[in-house]
Design an enzyme around this catalytic site. Structure first.
Site, mmCIF file in Angstrom:
data_model
loop_
_atom_site.group_PDB
_atom_site.id
_atom_site.type_symbol
_atom_site.label_atom_id
_atom_site.label_comp_id
_atom_site.label_asym_id
_atom_site.label_seq_id
_atom_site.Cartn_x
_atom_site.Cartn_y
_atom_site.Cartn_z
ATOM 1 N N ARG A 123 0.839 -1.195 0.000
ATOM 2 C CA ARG A 123 0.000 0.000 0.000
ATOM 3 C C ARG A 123 0.876 1.247 0.000
ATOM 4 O O ARG A 123 1.945 1.294 0.632
ATOM 5 C CB ARG A 123 -0.882 -0.013 1.245
ATOM 6 C CG ARG A 123 -1.914 1.104 1.341
ATOM 7 C CD ARG A 123 -2.973 0.985 0.296
ATOM 8 N NE ARG A 123 -4.167 1.783 0.652
ATOM 9 C CZ ARG A 123 -5.099 2.146 -0.220
ATOM 10 N NH1 ARG A 123 -4.991 1.792 -1.479
ATOM 11 N NH2 ARG A 123 -6.147 2.840 0.169
ATOM 12 N N THR A 409 -9.714 -0.253 -10.073
ATOM 13 C CA THR A 409 -8.692 -1.116 -9.496
ATOM 14 C C THR A 409 -8.626 -2.334 -10.402
ATOM 15 O O THR A 409 -9.354 -2.417 -11.383
ATOM 16 C CB THR A 409 -9.095 -1.474 -8.041
ATOM 17 O OG1 THR A 409 -9.185 -0.269 -7.278
ATOM 18 C CG2 THR A 409 -8.127 -2.398 -7.349
ATOM 19 N N SER A 474 -8.068 0.768 2.961
ATOM 20 C CA SER A 474 -8.483 0.277 1.653
ATOM 21 C C SER A 474 -9.632 -0.702 1.815
ATOM 22 O O SER A 474 -9.877 -1.211 2.914
ATOM 23 C CB SER A 474 -7.307 -0.408 0.953
ATOM 24 O OG SER A 474 -7.717 -1.075 -0.218
ATOM 25 N N GLY A 496 -13.717 -0.171 -5.705
ATOM 26 C CA GLY A 496 -13.816 0.745 -4.575
ATOM 27 C C GLY A 496 -14.376 0.039 -3.352
ATOM 28 O O GLY A 496 -14.145 -1.145 -3.129
#
Length: 589
Positions: A123, A409, A474, A496
């Site tokens: 991350r 993503t 996240s 998301g």
């Protein structure tokens, strides 16, 4: 026509150049995707995908070119980690709106030799100069999109560091070999896909960035059409440097300097520094695992909230009759949505970077606590907006985070010949990230995954507030399902905050409703993120909308562009599946 030429020419030309293992896929669906007038975000346009079966190895990714690259690595004897790295580099090129070396990732790996699950955290981190009021002005948070489209939103990228860490532990082929497919495509060019074209057409902010506009649009500002051969020599050069020099080539030297200068040179400059880049560390973390019936669910621990929320939902649902309800029924959607409300209520209060704040994981997964949470669900009436629980008396001092997470993503799953498994979700956050384009790749806007305000409406401190060096919360949910101590399924999705519902829906479909993996993925998406109850637009779920409203649900029919990729390991071999809502493909041999 050669393989690479066929792939570059687009879906309509692929059949003549694809190897046999790719021809097992649904080529009819690929032909449909070649039509320019298709909205690639709509689930009902593309219909159903066909599951792919193989005996020895399998990969599923968000783009056929990436899948082909990963499958070639697996065919050579590469590990699941090797295949995921090769596929990710290609995705950086052909699906730039979603992920890449300018972003980060979470990985869950099963090492067959050690018979162990390992989690890897790549991350992004906040720069050392960042402060909690970064997105505040006059005591209020600035508009969300103003924060996104700026240098302020760029966190220190973690993707290459975490891939290097995972490759050191699980790789079999040389690191440099894994970059060859992406380098070849970047230099020779690839066909712009329908989904990329559609997203370029609708994105106005990308056009405002000079470097981005020069690459993604023609001289008149028009998005490159479907099938246009797009080359990226700048990215090929970066890939060559990283292939030869390892991740250090990205985090130090000319590539790092160009990155920092691009962030500082934005009209709203950021403060990412060379020190931030050189000091970045990916982390091996203990995986988060929880029992579910005869299975064990394993996923990424915080700073991801995804697997924790999925595990809460599944345990809560085990106290309801959802397993005996028909998929897509009023009862199934009601129970699933209520469980989601309860999980998201806890997520918004308790989950953040565990290196900065105590995340009470054990308390949030405690069976007695979740049984009490499940008792709040009523069979014929919604609970409305669910309150967070208070498993260890922390609620009085924790604020609630309402920061959005946007649906852009990607996800990759792979299984190798030796039984190694990789499930990886990676992202640059929103579509095209910060829109800052440097050396052929886009930079993330992950810092907007922090709460834009460091306190909530009651002035309680928010756990997910921005702090120097901190990793934003996240919802990415790369997960493995174990049965009898062995991998049974690998799953994940972009989307998301809705990732949590997409993955949980698929788990319910396979583990409770006994659907095939592909049929579970194909189910219409539904659920709640503790606001309204969401139903996927233009699906059969519209038939229960009024009944849900009669139960008190605030119902909205929305586009739900999941991008689930999954593999199931069965006694009869491997079953690969890809979400028909995007351009994904599973392949194996």
């Amino acid at each position: 026509m050669g393989l690479w030429a066929a792939l570059a020419a687009g879906p309509a030309a692929w059949a003549s150049g694809l190897p046999a293992f790719l021809l097992k896929a649904d080529t009819a669906r690929l032909a449909v995707e070649d039509k320019e007038d298709i909205n690639p975000e709509m689930a009902t346009v593309l219909g159903h995908s066909q599951a792919v079966h193989a005996a020895d190895y399998m990969i599923s990714s968000a783009n056929p070119l990436a899948t082909q690259a990963g499958a070639a690595i697996l065919a050579e004897g590469g590990s699941a980690t090797d295949a995921a790295i090769a596929a990710q580099m290609v995705l950086n090129l052909v699906e730039p709106q979603s992920s890449g070396i300018g972003g980060g990732a979470f990985l869950i790996a099963y090492d067959a030799a050690a018979q162990k699950v390992q989690a890897y955290d790549g991350r992004e981190t906040a720069p050392e100069e960042a402060r909690s009021n970064r997105f505040m002005q006059g005591g209020n948070a600035i508009p969300f999109w103003s924060a996104v489209n700026s240098g302020l939103s760029v966190g220190t990228p973690g993707l290459l560091r975490v891939l290097g860490l995972a490759h050191k532990a699980h790789g079999k082929l040389d690191w440099a070999r894994l970059f060859e497919p992406a380098i070849a495509l970047a230099e020779q060019g690839f066909a712009v896909s329908p989904r990329l074209h559609a997203l370029l057409v609708e994105n106005t902010d990308l056009r405002r960035q000079t470097a981005s506009a020069a690459y993604f649009y023609d001289e008149k500002g028009r998005a490159w059409p479907v099938g246009h051969i797009l080359k990226n020599p700048a990215l090929a050069q970066v890939f060559r440097a990283v292939a030869e020099g390892g991740p250090d080539a990205f985090y130090q030297g000319a590539i790092a300097r160009n990155l920092v200068e691009a962030v500082a040179g934005h009209p709203v400059p950021g403060d990412l520094s060379l020190k931030d880049l050189s000091g970045y560390e990916a982390k091996a973390r203990e995986p988060l695992c929880a029992p579910y019936k005869v299975y064990v669910l394993c996923g990424m621990p915080p700073p991801s909230s995804g697997p924790l929320a999925v595990m809460q939902m599944m345990t809560i649902l085990s106290h309801t009759p959802i397993a005996t309800t028909p998929p897509g029924s009023l009862e199934a959607v009601h129970y699933f949505s209520e469980a989601g409300k309860l999980a998201f209520a806890d997520r918004d209060v308790y989950v953040a970077d565990p290196d900065f704040i105590n995340v009470p994981i054990n308390a949030l997964l405690d069976a007695r606590y979740l049984a009490l949470r499940a008792d709040l669900i009523m069979p014929r009436r919604t609970i409305g907006r669910a309150p967070p629980g208070d498993p260890i008396g922390m609620l009085v001092v924790r604020g609630q985070d309402a920061s959005p997470e946007l649906p852009s993503t990607t996800h990759i799953v792979a299984v190798d010949r030796d039984g190694g498994v990789m499930s990886m979700t990676s992202s640059i956050e929103s579509a095209f990230g910060s829109k800052i384009f440097v050396d052929g790749y886009l930079l993330n806007n992950q810092l907007t995954d922090f709460s834009l305000s460091d306190v909530d409406a009651e002035y309680k401190p928010v756990a997910n507030r921005l702090e120097p060096g901190k990793r934003p919360r996240s919802s990415m949910s790369p997960m493995l399902v174990l049965k009898d101590g062995k991998p049974y399924m690998a799953i994940g999705s972009p989307g998301g905050a809705a990732i949590i519902n997409y993955v949980a829906k698929t788990l319910v479909g396979v583990l409770d409703w006994n659907l095939s993996l592909q049929d579970a993925i194909d189910l219409p998406n539904f659920g709640s993120r503790n606001r309204h109850t969401e139903l996927e637009k233009n699906t059969d779920l519209r038939g229960i909308a009024d009944e849900l409203r009669a139960m008190g649900h605030e119902v909205r029919e929305v586009d739900f562009p999941s991008g689930l990729q999954g593999i199931r390991l069965t006694p009869d071999g491997l079953e690969g599946a890809a979400d028909p809502r995007r351009e994904g493909l599973a392949a194996g041999g």
